[in-house]
Design a protein around this motif. Structure first.
Motif, PDB file in Angstrom:
ATOM      1  N   THR A 169      48.107  38.546  69.867  1.00  0.00           N
ATOM      2  CA  THR A 169      48.576  37.269  69.327  1.00  0.00           C
ATOM      3  C   THR A 169      49.692  37.500  68.315  1.00  0.00           C
TER       4      THR A 169
ATOM      5  N   ASN B 161      55.707  29.975  73.737  1.00  0.00           N
ATOM      6  CA  ASN B 161      54.770  30.798  74.482  1.00  0.00           C
ATOM      7  C   ASN B 161      55.261  32.229  74.535  1.00  0.00           C
TER       8      ASN B 161
ATOM      9  N   SER C 254      51.495  30.237  72.061  1.00  0.00           N
ATOM     10  CA  SER C 254      50.396  30.581  72.962  1.00  0.00           C
ATOM     11  C   SER C 254      50.745  31.830  73.764  1.00  0.00           C
ATOM     12  N   THR C 255      49.729  32.511  74.260  1.00  0.00           N
ATOM     13  CA  THR C 255      49.929  33.683  75.106  1.00  0.00           C
ATOM     14  C   THR C 255      49.234  33.459  76.447  1.00  0.00           C
TER      15      THR C 255
END
Length: 500
Positions: free
Chosen positions: A387, A346, A333-334
């Protein structure tokens, strides 16, 4: 840094900074023990995740560079640092690392906000920076000369003397750690240092001035300036009063710095990036490989000179590698780095919108040339986020396989045997690091011998540490940092021959 480093901050500081002191120091330049504004105005330092203003930073001009060189020269001439017993100098250097650990939390939070990296990554950078001061502080008293036998009529010996003034131009991807890497070794050997901090994330470098004061270093030993590369940076590396230049950054800028320094016959240490490749043989542990891809290309959003930007996989395992890498990328995830305190899957923002757009543009061009985007490649509408990206079907001749992206973009390339894999790995202008993933140690060692890179990892990307020398072949630069090899960047050898 390595993935085995702790991701927890040190205990609360025993010597907390006073708020008024922090207010007057962060955002200013530090010359000869004094906090000063810059002659070139100031710039706004923003959080790349949100665009929010963090602080205004004073910008140095050529006159400020002159002042810093003058302060450093006064320190050199006084011998207040170089004349110390090395163990005393080493203790000061170690105390700088102690200061960083004491203020780990506040430094990491500022670093996370200005650079975009997750808070837990920023903690690793602070702790990694402190490790350099520990290591080189301990090395200070090991730099010894030798005696040379010339017969009964002579006594001949060598001594290692500091270069004098070390000008250090710091990159934005690891502003704290790259400063620590050169500053610690230079101070341990008795040099005066001028740090040119990066314009994109300069604020945390002010803590080195505070650390120098905490350690008891004399005024002029550490000077910290922020300025644009074409202005303050150019004035510094071309200044006739400096004795050595350390630079990490792009090839083009490195060439310009090398030329400017050469005009004054000043030596340089240049680390100019890479396009590093991991060769994956059919007998590789693929679970281990994927774990290393997570660290090798998606740590610090891929903004690492020695990033694993290419995976060269044997045809028998190629599809499995692509699928697993894409699966990994899709799980990461960002989001704003300051909100990400825990180590995990992350990733933060890239350092700027410009850097994000450059990386995405290279992904778009790769797709136009025939590569397949199997994961990621999407830029956020707000913030400098891209991403995590995996490209398959990459051919060695594509731009994406030759040029440094400096972003979270992995290119997976197919090879049919070790000979072809080696040719692909060596088929760029760079040669910073490389890697081999295989259970066959004999085959791995043979590939390591033939890889044109300054450091080769086998079965673990980023293996090694502060103790292990680091530097490149080809356009990745010259000179070695880290390890004992780095000490010789900062000294010159004098021979003394005595007729008895």
């Amino acid at each position: 840094m390595t993935k085995s480093q702790r991701a927890t901050c040190c205990p609360a500081a025993a010597f907390p900074l006073q708020i008024w002191w922090l207010t007057i120091s962060i955002g200013k330049n530090y010359i000869g023990g004094q906090w000063v504004v810059g002659g070139a105005g100031e710039l706004a330092v923003t959080d790349p995740a949100t665009g929010a203003l963090i602080q205004h930073q004073a910008l140095a001009d050529a006159a400020d560079v002159d002042a810093a060189v003058g302060a450093a020269r006064a320190l050199v001439n006084s011998r207040a640092l170089s004349g110390l017993r090395p163990v005393e100098r080493g203790r000061m250097v170690r105390r700088m690392g102690e200061f960083l650990l004491l203020h780990c939390d506040e430094i990491a939070r500022l670093l996370s906000r200005e650079s975009g990296k997750p808070l837990w990554e920023a903690v690793i950078e602070v702790e990694g920076s402190a490790r350099y001061f520990e290591y080189y502080g301990n090395q200070a008293e090991t730099v010894e000369g030798r005696s040379i036998p010339l017969g009964d009529d002579y006594f001949d010996f060598t001594v290692h003397e500091p270069m004098g003034i070390s000008a250090q131009v710091i990159p934005w991807n690891y502003p704290l750690e790259m400063t620590a890497r050169s500053l610690s070794a230079a101070l341990a050997t008795g040099n005066a240092c001028i740090i040119k901090s990066p314009e994109l994330d300069p604020l945390s470098c002010a803590y080195y001035a505070l650390a120098a004061e905490y350690a008891g270093l004399p005024a002029g030993a550490v000077n910290v300036l922020c300025g644009h590369g074409h202005h303050a940076g150019a004035a510094l590396v071309a200044h006739p009063g400096i004795n050595q230049v350390v630079f990490t950054g792009s090839v083009q800028t490195g060439i310009a710095i090398g030329q400017a320094a050469a005009a004054n016959v000043v030596p340089c240490v240049l680390e100019l990036g890479g396009k590093s490749a991991a060769i994956v043989r059919t007998d590789a542990d693929l679970d281990n490989l994927i774990g290393n891809i997570r660290w090798g290309i998606f740590f610090n959003a891929g903004q690492v000179c020695s990033a694993m930007s290419r995976v060269i996989a044997h045809a028998d395992v190629y599809d499995r590698v692509v699928e697993a890498a894409a699966g990994l990328a899709s799980q990461i995830s960002t989001g704003p780095g300051i909100e990400r305190e825990q180590m995990g899957l992350n990733m933060g923002a890239l350092v700027s919108l410009g850097q994000r757009d450059r990386a995405q543009g290279m992904v778009t061009e790769a797709a136009r040339q025939g590569a397949r985007v199997v994961a990621g490649g999407v830029a956020s509408e707000q913030g400098a986020f891209l991403t995590p990206t995996v490209l398959a079907g990459v051919e060695p001749s594509m731009n994406i396989a030759q040029d440094e992206v400096f972003g979270p973009v992995l290119s997976v390339i197919k090879a049919h045997d070790d000979v072809q894999a080696l040719a692909i790995a060596n088929g760029t202008d760079y040669g910073l690091v490389a890697g081999v993933f295989s259970r066959d140690i004999s085959a791995s060692m043979g590939l390591a011998r033939d890889l044109r890179a300054g450091q080769v990892f086998i079965n673990e990307w980023f293996a090694g540490g502060v103790e292990t020398p680091f530097g490149g072949y080809g356009k990745s630069g010259y000179g070695r940092e880290k390890g004992r090899e780095a000490l010789w960047n900062y000294v010159q050898t004098k021979n003394i021959a005595v007729r008895i």
